[in-house]
Design an enzyme around this catalytic site. Structure first.
Site, PDB file in Angstrom:
ATOM      1  N   SER A  85       0.833  -1.202   0.000  1.00 31.97           N
ATOM      2  CA  SER A  85       0.000   0.000   0.000  1.00 31.97           C
ATOM      3  C   SER A  85       0.874   1.261   0.000  1.00 31.97           C
ATOM      4  CB  SER A  85      -0.963  -0.058   1.186  1.00 31.97           C
ATOM      5  OG  SER A  85      -2.068   0.773   0.977  1.00 31.97           O
ATOM      6  N   GLU A 176      -0.939  14.157  13.816  1.00 32.65           N
ATOM      7  CA  GLU A 176      -1.070  15.545  13.333  1.00 32.65           C
ATOM      8  C   GLU A 176      -0.432  15.710  11.950  1.00 32.65           C
ATOM      9  OE1 GLU A 176       0.162  20.086  14.672  1.00 32.65           O
ATOM     10  OE2 GLU A 176       0.563  18.430  16.065  1.00 32.65           O
ATOM     11  N   HIS A 235      -7.365  -6.173   0.511  1.00 29.71           N
ATOM     12  CA  HIS A 235      -6.206  -5.267   0.507  1.00 29.71           C
ATOM     13  C   HIS A 235      -5.068  -5.768   1.404  1.00 29.71           C
ATOM     14  CE1 HIS A 235      -4.023  -1.623  -0.150  1.00 29.71           C
ATOM     15  NE2 HIS A 235      -4.121  -1.209   1.097  1.00 29.71           N
TER      16      HIS A 235
END
Length: 253
Positions: A85, A176, A235
């Site tokens: 991925s 963040e 996946h």
């Protein structure tokens, strides 16, 4: 950036890169099998993931350079690079930029194309965990269940939890920075990027990340590529059908 890694076995080096919101631990089972087959397996945490350092800078170019730095600092040569991925995108970028340090490339369930951001719900759930004051993993799972319905994905995400203090749980991820740079995760490979060595693309039969239409683009960037489909898997190919996945990898190696 000095990346954290777990090294298993001895032999020709195989470097494994996890996906977005994952960590090297996700690949431990596969890593042990490959180490048992005579390879030196490096399970690597990419920046802002696992135990690797945090940074506000987050894109495939810097992650490919992180990998090159790791390979140089460990004096590795003739490496095999495997990425799943997001890790597959890093691996593709690194292979095109630094082909001389690699022998072979394995890309798991991702194409060189652009993907629109699709992790919004998951990121909101992780943000809720980060903002809550949690004192047990059960509390974290209950909270995440409000955002993520699939139990398998929840368990995968909760691997990021650790005890920051004796009474407080926190996430290893630099959430963040990942939220701020979410657009970077789906970026396509540079249009001029080419890697001319043996390449294997593995896709899950039930996954839509690599379509038949994507095969032409794969061939453009990776002229020596073959695409293999693993049955009964989505996946997370390596977890959903580990036996067939390992067979495909070993056949290629």
């Amino acid at each position: 950036m000095k990346l954290h890694a777990t090294v298993l076995g001895e032999g020709k080096p195989i470097l494994i890169l996890h996906g977005f919101l994952g960590m090297s631990d996700n690949w431990k089972t596969v890593g042990k099998e490959l180490a048992g087959a005579g390879y030196e397996v490096h399970l690597i945490d990419q920046r802002n993931h696992g135990r690797s350092p945090h940074s506000e800078e987050f894109n495939y170019l810097v992650m490919a350079r992180d990998l090159k730095e790791y390979i140089d600092s460990h004096s590795l040569a003739n490496c095999i690079l495997l990425g799943h991925s997001m890790g597959g995108k890093t691996a593709m970028t690194a292979a095109a930029l630094f082909p001389h340090i690699l022998d072979k490339l394995i890309v798991v369930d991702i194409a060189p194309k652009y993907y629109a951001p699709h992790h919004q719900q998951i990121l909101e759930g992780l943000q809720a965990i980060e903002e809550a004051s949690l004192s047990s993993r059960g509390e974290a799972e209950d909270l995440l269940a409000e955002y993520v319905k699939e139990e398998g994905i929840r368990l995968f995400l909760l691997k990021n939890l650790y005890w920051k203090t004796k009474t407080r749980l926190a996430l290893r991820l630099n959430l963040e920075a990942l939220i701020k740079n979410i657009e970077e995760v789906g970026q396509a490979l540079d249009p001029d990027a080419v890697y001319n060595k043996p390449t294997l693309f593995i896709r899950g039969e039930r996954s839509d990340y690599i379509t038949v239409e994507d095969e032409r683009l794969i061939e453009k960037h990776f002229p020596e590529a073959e695409v293999v489909t693993i049955p009964k898997s989505g996946h997370w190919v390596h977890a959903e059908n580990k036996k067939a996945f390992l067979q495909a990898v070993m056949n290629f190696l």
